[in-house]
Design a protein around this motif. Structure first.
Motif, short mmCIF file in Angstrom:
data_model
loop_
_atom_site.label_atom_id
_atom_site.label_comp_id
_atom_site.label_asym_id
_atom_site.label_seq_id
_atom_site.Cartn_x
_atom_site.Cartn_y
_atom_site.Cartn_z
N UNK A 52 -21.44 -9.00 38.18
CA UNK A 52 -20.56 -9.02 37.02
C UNK A 52 -19.36 -9.95 37.24
N UNK A 53 -19.26 -10.55 38.40
CA UNK A 53 -18.20 -11.53 38.69
C UNK A 53 -16.83 -10.97 38.29
N UNK A 54 -16.54 -9.76 38.76
CA UNK A 54 -15.28 -9.09 38.40
C UNK A 54 -14.09 -10.01 38.65
N UNK A 55 -13.28 -10.25 37.64
CA UNK A 55 -12.19 -11.22 37.79
C UNK A 55 -10.88 -10.60 38.26
N UNK A 56 -10.55 -9.39 37.78
CA UNK A 56 -9.33 -8.74 38.28
C UNK A 56 -9.34 -7.26 37.93
N UNK A 57 -8.57 -6.50 38.70
CA UNK A 57 -8.36 -5.10 38.35
C UNK A 57 -7.48 -5.09 37.11
N UNK A 58 -7.73 -4.14 36.21
CA UNK A 58 -6.96 -4.15 34.97
C UNK A 58 -6.17 -2.87 34.74
N UNK A 59 -6.82 -1.71 34.86
CA UNK A 59 -6.10 -0.48 34.50
C UNK A 59 -6.72 0.77 35.14
N UNK A 60 -5.93 1.86 35.07
CA UNK A 60 -6.41 3.18 35.45
C UNK A 60 -6.48 4.04 34.20
N UNK A 61 -7.47 4.91 34.15
CA UNK A 61 -7.55 5.86 33.04
C UNK A 61 -7.61 7.27 33.63
N UNK A 62 -6.63 8.10 33.26
CA UNK A 62 -6.50 9.42 33.87
C UNK A 62 -6.62 10.53 32.84
N UNK A 63 -7.39 11.55 33.20
CA UNK A 63 -7.43 12.79 32.42
C UNK A 63 -6.21 13.61 32.82
N UNK A 64 -5.44 14.04 31.82
CA UNK A 64 -4.27 14.88 32.12
C UNK A 64 -4.24 16.07 31.15
N UNK A 65 -3.64 17.16 31.56
CA UNK A 65 -3.62 18.34 30.68
C UNK A 65 -2.64 18.19 29.53
N UNK A 66 -1.63 17.34 29.67
CA UNK A 66 -0.63 17.21 28.63
C UNK A 66 -0.31 15.73 28.42
N UNK A 67 -0.99 15.14 27.47
CA UNK A 67 -0.86 13.70 27.24
C UNK A 67 0.55 13.36 26.76
N UNK A 68 1.08 14.19 25.88
CA UNK A 68 2.41 13.91 25.33
C UNK A 68 3.45 13.80 26.44
N UNK A 69 3.35 14.70 27.40
CA UNK A 69 4.32 14.71 28.51
C UNK A 69 4.18 13.43 29.35
N UNK A 70 2.93 13.09 29.66
CA UNK A 70 2.69 11.87 30.45
C UNK A 70 3.15 10.64 29.69
N UNK A 71 2.81 10.61 28.41
CA UNK A 71 3.20 9.50 27.53
C UNK A 71 4.71 9.32 27.53
N UNK A 72 5.43 10.40 27.28
CA UNK A 72 6.89 10.32 27.21
C UNK A 72 7.48 9.80 28.52
N UNK A 73 6.96 10.31 29.62
CA UNK A 73 7.48 9.92 30.93
C UNK A 73 7.25 8.44 31.21
N UNK A 74 6.04 7.97 30.99
CA UNK A 74 5.73 6.57 31.28
C UNK A 74 6.46 5.61 30.34
N UNK A 75 6.61 6.02 29.08
CA UNK A 75 7.31 5.16 28.11
C UNK A 75 8.81 5.17 28.37
N UNK A 76 9.38 6.38 28.41
CA UNK A 76 10.84 6.48 28.43
C UNK A 76 11.43 6.27 29.82
N UNK A 77 10.72 6.76 30.84
CA UNK A 77 11.31 6.72 32.18
C UNK A 77 10.83 5.51 32.98
N UNK A 78 9.57 5.13 32.81
CA UNK A 78 9.02 4.07 33.65
C UNK A 78 8.91 2.72 32.93
#
Lengths: 327, 327, 327, 327
Positions: C137-163
């Motif tokens: 597949x001639x992988x060109x680069x790593x792109x992203x991680x996809x994580x299952x989490x119990x509370x998406x809203x909490x993770x979303x808020x943290x990554x957007x607002x804090x990180x």
């Protein structure tokens, strides 16, 4: 005719440096069936036969013979009788005298081209689904020969009327009577052989069929990474004639190889050959760079099947014109 | 610097025949957002903004301005202050004076190039998944400008040190001190702008990014079927520099468009710009035909942002050499 | 925030059979930078850094850490201060303790995901133009991680607002308040990380970017020829969300790998995140087979960065629904 | 045999909603030659003949006939004599009774399939180089029919021994004597017709040949953008058998269409048919999702050529097994 020529089968090329040639042909994705110090036998990825290209190490580069496969062993005797009736000397190559192949007959055709016919060839493993060993342009099969000849009309008549080829496309010049170039086939694609008006007989190129256009681009990238970017003589581009998405390469001895994808089914008996005008700019190049002079002027030397000497060439019957001669 | 230039945004081209231009740009797969008798506004298939290319009907072909998008409205005032501090006259274009876009500032840059900065642009429907209306080369987004300038080192220093661009790749000549050509970026690809040593300032080309190599081949086929095969000036081929699988076209007025695919992420702060030697044959052309003379010699005229007059060009500082000047 | 996270950097996976894993990851076209009896370090074809994937031989399969690259060495101290201010314990990994990389900090994030930040990584030869060694597949680069989490809203808020992440696309359910899934980025593509509502925290997949759609098909053919056809879990197909032409694979330990091509530029500050309805059938699959149950239910176990123990998972906050959870 | 069947020629389908069908078949890239309120005649992009697919508006969906083209007009009389010698009733359709085609003969074959033979068909403009009107999957030509029959061995024997077809690939079950499925050809590709063990006779699918793999992906994207994502029943994937990179679609009436690319030349007289074991997992699917149940169970109804009534189906001779029946 009572014989049945099936298709373009193999070419036997003389090359001067087997290692250099191997590097080049490996990069096209051809698969080595076997080799020794003097020879390499290549097949393409869909081949279930021993080889479609035989490289022989020799002091001088040349084309020993171009070969067509017939439908059955008995066709060889029928062809012998036919050629004898024409006063053409037939040279038998007995089984065992050439690796991987049964007996063959060789003749010098009406244009002076060394041509061979054979039926039997050793069977080998087909690599079509061994995607893990497909590299470069992943050449799928040999498709056609393209020859420069001094008299296209004569070659055309002979192959159509005597050998049973059909014409798919051809080039004429307005107000002139003769054919400048013609694409002929036995298998139902655009070509098994093609003739164009030029100093000849010489082999202009051997055409290989690719499974898709991306294999052609992949082939360019692979060749360039291997140091063969200067081997790309023309293309990528698309021919008007044949609709081929094409690339022309020169092997280390200057033998020209076409890689292409894009032709069509021609097997219907009422197929009307497509006529192109010599001066139609989209005939040669539907789009793409102009062909360099080398592409119009240079071609490989044929050898005489009886003597092994170089076949003498003649000036073309029709006035040579750049956009004219060959595709 | 306290302002934040984000990316190549749009170009404003003067063309002499809107219908001819429409036929050409439609064939690239650009999507017309709106038009009238004097203007066409084009966006690309991933654009959610009004346009990336504005064609204005004028008596003479020229480049009115090339535009970069900034990160926020406030960056415009910061840029104004910066330019004033440099003694560079700033011309404001108020909101409403140009269709689809908010207010902008325009300046004549250090090489004499008419450059514009803007933040606000009208939002429109994104057509990325309207595969049923993608045609030709299916141009996905505008990517970069490439400008011929008389003094690359000066332009390079200004864009790097004053405007915050980073260098991805550049060309030098052994034993010489100056930069012959440089590829600079704000967004993390190979380029938002490029400069090369030649008579300038002139616009060499506008580069558009394609989603894959097959779109480039499809674009050639589509253009040729529409009668634009003569518009293909160079390619397809691959540049060593930038790794672009490229095609260069000339629009009906001679403005040069590059379609390409194949660059890479450059966003890491420790990315080491790649140095190429002017005489490395694979720098310009990793593989493919030689560029024609027109590609080295011809380029579009810039207009002065204050007067609307043609910007005068100067001979390059470094001795002009064919393999040298531009990519 | 005063620190600058640049992009998805690398993953550290525990695998149980290094030879089997090597066969699999080699077939994707990843390039081995170095290895010993306990470790393999892989980079992709455009990488100029030591690795983007580190496989460690262990008794049990797990995800040791997922890592983001920051803009500068000083960002690590800034991140340390930030995490300390949040009451999050920071674990320093000193330079020399891990091959090919400088010092790093590790934390357990708000969802319990083991996350690492680093700046320095050894530079190695970039293989982007070594087309002769690109396979599968001639992988060109790593792109992203996809994580299952119990509370998406909490993770979303943290990554957007804090990180400082930005959202490109997200999924909601009509008449409900919470976010079911969200795609977040730092570099200007669709994602560096994604969260979806499910039992978690678990790693759903690591996404790699391919240079074109044909590389994905070539990858399937290559994997199948190597005996890995059963490793293809889902696809090829196209997601509505992100426009990715995708393929999901399971490595020999069940770690899920996404290969994809087809997203778009998201770097404009006024980019409006695209909202998808949970029940829009084209959200998950613009076209293609339904995802199998395994794709919804199975994911990789994370380890605690402080203890090395498995991170305990929780049931999702939002009612788990099949078409809902993840992409 | 003294007649010469050349190739798969056309299909005549009954559909219930001409507008819906048009939307679907247009999206495949088929080109409408002509139409009226009751009929649409489609040809593919390389066709120089009037049509390869005739849609007739009727109250119920069915397959009126599947047609093979013969080599010459005289073959029709020879076929008539042959069928009469077999006690098979021959129905002549005189010239003028069907649009665009000369006279034809129709019979009910040994499995009860309505089969037609013809030579003459009106010539029309070939659109192969009209790249500006190629859309969707850009279907290049009709390739084959695939029929479910209750007794594959009987159909196989008849087509091979009586009609002159050759076998390219076939499926057997270890320790069993009968053929479960067989792929037969007249033109030198993998198939003009195929039979598999199932309730029959029924038409499983009509296969169309694509010029390259990307056309298949483009077809999926185009279909989905036009609202036909639910019409994709299976694929993309690759068959072990035939090496086809395939996609199966259901038209608005449930008729199944295969789009594929990837077979190979089979014209050599010593070609050894490839045997596959029924239980070889890579036979059906070299890689890709499992076929859904509908693909194994559903197929189109044939009509009797003499009465116009539905052909009654029978249970298969060999025990029906899921991985078994069809490809």
């Amino acid at each position: 005719m009572n014989f049945d020529i099936k298709r373009t089968g193999r070419a036997v090329l003389h090359v001067t440096d087997l290692d250099k040639s191997r590097e080049f042909y490996d990069a096209l994705g051809l698969i080595e069936t076997e080799s020794d110090d003097e020879n390499i036998f290549y097949r393409a990825i869909e081949d279930h036969n021993h080889h479609c290209l035989w490289l022989k190490k020799k002091a001088e580069a040349a084309v020993e013979v171009i070969s067509y496969r017939v439908n059955a062993e008995a066709d060889l005797e029928k062809l012998e009788l036919f050629f004898q009736s024409q006063g053409t000397e037939v040279k038998w190559m007995e089984k065992g005298s050439q690796k991987g192949i049964g007996r063959t007959i060789r003749i010098q055709d009406i244009s002076g081209i060394p041509v061979e016919f054979y039926f039997e060839m050793d069977k080998v493993e087909r690599m079509l689904q061994r995607f893990d060993i497909h590299v470069g342009a992943k050449v799928q099969r040999i498709d056609h020969f393209n020859c420069a000849v001094p008299n296209v009309q004569k070659a055309y008549d002979y192959y159509i009327k005597e050998l049973g080829f059909a014409c798919s496309e051809y080039t004429t010049s307005k107000g002139e009577d003769n054919i400048w170039a013609a694409w002929l086939h036995r298998k139902p694609g655009v070509h098994d052989t093609a003739f164009m008006n030029s100093i000849g007989p010489r082999l202009h190129h051997i055409g290989f069929w690719l499974k898709d256009p991306m294999s052609l681009i992949d082939g360019c990238d692979y060749l360039a990474a291997k140091g063969f970017s200067a081997s790309i003589e023309r293309g990528p581009g698309r021919h008007g004639l044949s609709n081929a998405f094409f690339l022309y390469l020169r092997d280390p001895d200057g033998h020209r190889i076409e890689l292409y994808n894009g032709d069509y089914y021609t097997g219907d008996s009422d197929f009307d050959p497509i006529e192109w005008d010599l001066d139609d700019p989209q005939r040669q190049t539907f789009w793409g760079h102009e062909a360099p002079d080398s592409w119009f002027e240079e071609a490989s030397t044929f050898l005489n099947v009886y003597t092994g000497e170089k076949v003498e060439t003649k000036q073309p019957t029709l006035e040579k014109r750049k956009p004219t001669t060959v595709i």
